[in-house]
Design an enzyme around this catalytic site. Structure first.
Site, PDB file in Angstrom:
ATOM      1  N   GLU A  46      -6.112  14.935   6.972  1.00 24.08           N
ATOM      2  CA  GLU A  46      -5.210  15.950   6.492  1.00 24.08           C
ATOM      3  C   GLU A  46      -6.129  17.289   6.289  1.00 24.08           C
ATOM      4  OE1 GLU A  46      -5.525  15.258   2.127  1.00 24.08           O
ATOM      5  OE2 GLU A  46      -3.406  16.337   1.887  1.00 24.08           O
ATOM      6  N   ASN A 106       2.282  20.952   3.062  1.00 20.27           N
ATOM      7  CA  ASN A 106       0.863  20.149   3.629  1.00 20.27           C
ATOM      8  C   ASN A 106       1.636  19.431   4.682  1.00 20.27           C
ATOM      9  OD1 ASN A 106      -1.139  18.521   4.049  1.00 20.27           O
ATOM     10  ND2 ASN A 106      -1.672  18.366   1.727  1.00 20.27           N
ATOM     11  N   LYS A 123       4.232  16.363   3.279  1.00 17.88           N
ATOM     12  CA  LYS A 123       3.664  15.488   2.285  1.00 17.88           C
ATOM     13  C   LYS A 123       4.850  15.533   1.223  1.00 17.88           C
ATOM     14  CE  LYS A 123      -0.525  14.762  -0.215  1.00 17.88           C
ATOM     15  NZ  LYS A 123      -1.984  15.349  -0.331  1.00 17.88           N
ATOM     16  N   GLU A 142      -2.793  21.246  -5.423  1.00 13.50           N
ATOM     17  CA  GLU A 142      -1.719  20.961  -4.328  1.00 13.50           C
ATOM     18  C   GLU A 142      -0.184  21.181  -4.985  1.00 13.50           C
ATOM     19  OE1 GLU A 142      -1.863  18.054  -1.313  1.00 13.50           O
ATOM     20  OE2 GLU A 142      -3.550  17.066  -2.104  1.00 13.50           O
ATOM     21  N   CYS A 168      -2.564  11.416   2.873  1.00 17.13           N
ATOM     22  CA  CYS A 168      -3.360  11.195   1.932  1.00 17.13           C
ATOM     23  C   CYS A 168      -2.882  10.527   0.501  1.00 17.13           C
ATOM     24  CB  CYS A 168      -4.025  12.660   1.352  1.00 17.13           C
ATOM     25  SG  CYS A 168      -5.311  12.201   0.460  1.00 17.13           S
ATOM     26  N   ASN A 193      -7.865  13.650   2.076  1.00 14.27           N
ATOM     27  CA  ASN A 193      -9.377  14.577   1.495  1.00 14.27           C
ATOM     28  C   ASN A 193      -9.183  13.696   0.356  1.00 14.27           C
ATOM     29  OD1 ASN A 193     -10.190  17.255   2.997  1.00 14.27           O
ATOM     30  ND2 ASN A 193      -8.001  16.712   3.543  1.00 14.27           N
TER      31      ASN A 193
HETATM   32  N1  CDT Z   1      -5.522  15.190  -0.550  1.00 19.07           N
HETATM   33  C1  CDT Z   1      -5.034  14.274  -1.667  1.00 19.07           C
HETATM   34  O1  CDT Z   1      -3.757  13.748  -1.872  1.00 19.07           O
HETATM   35  N2  CDT Z   1      -5.915  13.640  -2.467  1.00 19.07           N
HETATM   36  C2  CDT Z   1      -5.725  12.724  -3.484  1.00 19.07           C
HETATM   37  C3  CDT Z   1      -7.074  12.802  -4.522  1.00 19.07           C
HETATM   38  C4  CDT Z   1      -6.485  11.984  -5.670  1.00 19.07           C
HETATM   39  S1  CDT Z   1      -5.500  12.660  -6.836  1.00 19.07           S
HETATM   40  C5  CDT Z   1      -5.845  14.256  -7.372  1.00 19.07           C
HETATM   41  C6  CDT Z   1      -5.641  11.357  -3.041  1.00 19.07           C
HETATM   42  O2  CDT Z   1      -4.747  10.662  -3.518  1.00 19.07           O
HETATM   43  O3  CDT Z   1      -6.514  10.670  -2.671  1.00 19.07           O
END
Ligand code: CDT
Length: 299
Positions: A46, A106, A123, A142, A168, A193
């Site tokens: 991502e 995204n 996304k 995000e 993600c 990420n």
């Molecule tokens: N990039 C992404 O969606 N990361 C989220 C981080 C946790 S929620 C703040 C994830 O679900 O991995």
């Protein structure tokens, strides 16, 4: 063919001042390695072209725009497309997209072995918050920088079968996998990420790797499909991101897993016909699913 070697190309950290050309050069090196191992598809993370910028609160629209791509391929990403076409390898890439209408998403794309974009996803499950929150050691904005995806959960003809994408946080939601499974996806590709530290519930920090695999394995098994999930990992601008990129079979078994948190290629043979091992049996949707009893799911 429906049986091919596929790769997850995990990226280590990307610094705030690292240019896109550097991230692309790293991805090209991993694409060559994947190709040398016989891979026909390589999955990148991502937001793979820059550092994970939603960890910073930015108000200036012009500065926000610097993190986004207005065209794809662009001057800095064209070499990746050219190499893919030269090697005859497909790829998946995540990036921040600014559309001509000024909308920000995204985004993930699927590129075929000729270097042509054959699929796009925006996304849908955007995690985090909208405004700066002082108490956090780093932000996760995000919801501020991206609009919720407007393309649904599409499935594309590729690699001799049906491919779906998610990004993600989407992987944590059973609805994502079910929508892709109902769409006929045989392989889901995704990047992530994921900070090791989750400020709203730090008591779960030690479970980050577990929850990553749990979500992907369950998604695969319960829908009888493959997944290739690729991290951007390591200590990025003081924030630790998990690694743990995996290739998972329709049985839910992990066939390959990244060992570290730096640039790393993992490969496994993906045979799309193996989806039938699950879909013709315990999760034969036509025979056993009971949608008339699932109304609450869409309330
Ligand atoms: N990039 C992404 O969606 N990361 C989220 C981080 C946790 S929620 C703040 C994830 O679900 O991995």
């Amino acid at each position: 063919s429906r049986s091919f070697i596929a790769a997850a190309a995990q990226l280590g950290p990307i610094a705030r001042d690292e240019p896109r050309s550097s991230a692309v050069a790293r991805m090209m090196e991993m694409m060559r390695e994947a190709n040398a191992r016989g891979a026909e598809l390589v999955v990148f993370p991502e937001l793979a072209l820059t550092t994970f910028f939603p960890r910073w609160y930015i108000e200036d629209e012009a500065e926000i725009a610097t993190w986004f791509e207005t065209e794809m391929p662009s001057a800095s990403t064209q070499p990746l497309f050219d190499l893919a076409a030269k090697l005859g390898i497909g790829f998946h890439l995540g990036y921040a997209e600014l559309t001509p209408e000024g909308r920000r998403f995204n985004t993930a794309i699927l590129v075929d072995a000729t270097g042509k974009i054959v699929g796009k996803y925006h996304k849908i499950h955007l995690p985090g918050h909208w405004e700066h929150e002082d108490w956090r050691p780093f932000q996760h904005l995000e919801k501020r920088y991206f609009e919720k995806g407007d393309l649904g959960f599409p499935v594309f003809d590729a690699m001799g079968g049906k491919l779906g994408m998610c990004i993600c946080n989407d992987r944590r939601w059973p609805e994502t996998w079910r929508m892709l499974g109902l769409g006929g996806a045989e392989l889901v590709v995704l990047g992530y990420n994921t900070p090791l530290h989750y400020p709203p519930a730090p008591e779960h920090d030690h479970l980050q790797y577990f929850h990553n695999e749990l979500s992907i394995q369950a998604g695969c098994y319960q829908n009888g499909l493959w997944a290739i999930a690729t991290a951007k990992a390591g200590r990025e601008e003081g924030c630790d991101l998990i690694g743990g990129s995996v290739i998972v079979a329709p049985t839910g078994e992990v066939l390959a897993r990244a060992a570290g948190t730096d640039d790393e290629v993992i490969t496994a043979r993906v045979n799309l016909d193996r989806c039938g091992e699950i879909r013709r049996n315990v999760f034969d949707f036509a025979m056993h699913r009971q949608p008339a009893d699932y109304g609450r799911l869409v309330e």
